[in-house]
Write a protein that holds these residues in place. Structure first.
Motif, short mmCIF file in Angstrom:
data_model
loop_
_atom_site.label_atom_id
_atom_site.label_comp_id
_atom_site.label_asym_id
_atom_site.label_seq_id
_atom_site.Cartn_x
_atom_site.Cartn_y
_atom_site.Cartn_z
N GLU A 125 41.61 33.59 36.44
CA GLU A 125 40.31 34.24 36.23
C GLU A 125 40.28 35.60 36.93
O GLU A 125 39.51 36.48 36.57
N VAL A 126 41.12 35.74 37.95
CA VAL A 126 41.17 36.98 38.73
C VAL A 126 42.63 37.41 38.84
O VAL A 126 43.46 36.64 39.28
N ARG A 172 33.81 34.83 33.46
CA ARG A 172 33.16 33.97 34.44
C ARG A 172 33.13 34.63 35.82
O ARG A 172 32.12 34.61 36.53
N ALA A 173 34.25 35.25 36.20
CA ALA A 173 34.31 35.93 37.50
C ALA A 173 33.34 37.11 37.52
O ALA A 173 32.69 37.37 38.54
N VAL A 174 33.22 37.81 36.38
CA VAL A 174 32.28 38.94 36.32
C VAL A 174 30.86 38.43 36.53
O VAL A 174 30.09 38.99 37.31
N GLU A 175 30.53 37.32 35.85
CA GLU A 175 29.18 36.77 36.00
C GLU A 175 28.90 36.37 37.44
O GLU A 175 27.83 36.63 37.98
N THR A 176 29.90 35.76 38.10
CA THR A 176 29.74 35.38 39.50
C THR A 176 29.53 36.62 40.36
O THR A 176 28.67 36.66 41.23
N ILE A 191 35.59 40.38 46.17
CA ILE A 191 36.48 39.70 45.22
C ILE A 191 37.19 38.47 45.83
O ILE A 191 37.19 37.40 45.23
N PRO A 192 37.78 38.61 47.06
CA PRO A 192 38.44 37.42 47.61
C PRO A 192 37.47 36.26 47.87
O PRO A 192 37.87 35.12 47.99
N GLN A 193 36.17 36.57 47.96
CA GLN A 193 35.18 35.51 48.22
C GLN A 193 34.79 34.76 46.95
O GLN A 193 34.14 33.73 47.01
N LEU A 194 35.16 35.29 45.79
CA LEU A 194 34.74 34.65 44.54
C LEU A 194 35.43 33.32 44.33
O LEU A 194 34.87 32.41 43.73
N GLY A 195 36.67 33.21 44.83
CA GLY A 195 37.44 32.01 44.54
C GLY A 195 38.08 32.13 43.18
O GLY A 195 38.49 33.23 42.81
#
Ligand code: UDP
Ligand code: MG
Length: 327
Positions: A125-126, A172-176, A191-195
């Protein structure tokens, strides 16, 4: 498998010198991926014009007329690199399955883009672009960057060293990411906090193709300070330790002064008085200014002002038109 609808987001601030050549390079990469059926033909290159004062916006419009793969977003004024990235990702995230951000000067290796997309298609996702070599940067920039990463690590902010803003995020990552509402944006800290499952891809950074850096020393320092104060309260804690040290020193000074007083040598006291006066004054000013920095941040956050103002959004316009066409 459904083809990936990709959007490449390119922030542009006074980039007339480099934009035409960057556009050609990116366009070729996009069409190669479309030809190999890696991405859908609806994929776009989205230029975000961050209030440029030169011909950047009219160049973007020319590109849009030349090929529908190009599209543009125009801010009403300059809102800064991080906000331009945020706006581009938000707008593109409404339609695209994956969004890649890359600087307009193409210092980051655009040839990594197909690999990034492949990694996304494998389920990441990232996908972070990480420089494995900084030889194209000046030794000063290298040194400041290294010191910065070390310092951030010491005060407990997790950053991926040598990863800037060249990355792919799935929708999904963008939405988060959009649920982080802070006005003090420091994307590479968030970014590293998104998981999510993520991968790092390594590349060599190139020198700027044309035009000048938009990050002179002053901006670099303020960006670094933003990074520290948006993610860590270590500086406030450091004031506390400094205060304790100063109290210990002043106790020693007091004993020294008393000894001088009882030995009848009082005029000497002037020097110690002056030193401690100035020293304490300095420490207090530093302390207040660090606290002030945080209060300033809180002030900016509680106002909840928009991070950016979009004047023209050609991306959403063309997307909703093509949806209308299908209906
Ligand atoms: N940029 C922006 N708004 C600004 C400053 C810079 O959108 O206020 C963009 C700029 O056009 C470029 C990217 O941010 O695409 C990175 O800037 P630059 O390459 O000058 O920084 P450097 O690589 O020297 O750190
Ligand atoms: Mg650059």
């Amino acid at each position: 498998m459904k083809q990936t609808n990709l959007a490449i987001v390119v922030p542009c601030y006074n980039e007339e010198a480099v934009l035409p050549s960057s556009a050609t390079v990116l366009k070729k990469i996009m069409y190669d991926m479309i030809d190999h059926n890696q991405i859908s033909s609806e994929s776009k290159i989205l230029f975000v014009n961050d209030g440029s004062k030169d011909k950047t916006w009219s160049l973007i419009q020319d590109l849009e007329n030349e090929d529908t793969i190009f599209t543009g977003l125009k801010f009403s004024r300059n809102f800064g690199h991080q906000n331009a990235l945020m706006a581009g990702m938000k707008v593109a995230g409404n339609y695209a399955d994956a969004v890649i951000t890359i600087d307009a000067d193409l210092q980051d290796d655009e040839n990594l883009i197909p690999q990034m997309v492949a990694s996304f298609q494998e389920g990441n996702e990232v996908v972070l672009g990480v420089r494995n070599d900084r030889s194209s940067d000046s030794s000063f920039k290298r040194w400041t960057a290294e010191t910065f990463y070390k310092l951030m690590n010491q005060i407990g902010v997790q950053l991926v060293p040598d990863h800037a803003d060249f990355r792919l995020l799935g929708r999904r990552a963008v939405e988060t990411l959009m649920s982080y509402h802070e006005s003090n944006l420091f994307l590479r800290g968030i970014i590293p906090q998104l998981g999510y499952s993520s991968e790092k891809l390594y590349y060599q950074r190139k020198p700027r193709l044309a035009g000048e850096t938009k990050y002179p020393l002053k901006k670099m320092i303020s960006f670094a300070l933003d990074g520290i104060t948006s993610f860590s309260v270590a500086p406030i804690k450091a004031i506390m330790s400094l205060g304790v040290v100063v109290i210990v020193i002043s106790l020693i000074m007091m004993i020294y002064a008393l000894v001088r007083f009882f030995t009848g040598n009082v005029t000497n006291g002037w020097a110690s008085l002056m030193t401690s006066l100035w020293f304490l004054g300095g420490v207090q000013l530093v302390g207040i200014s660090i606290i002030g920095e945080y209060i300033g941040k809180i002030f900016a956050e509680v106002k909840h002002r928009p991070r950016y103002i979009i004047e023209t959004d050609d991306y959403s316009e063309t997307q909703s038109q093509s949806v209308d066409d299908q209906e």
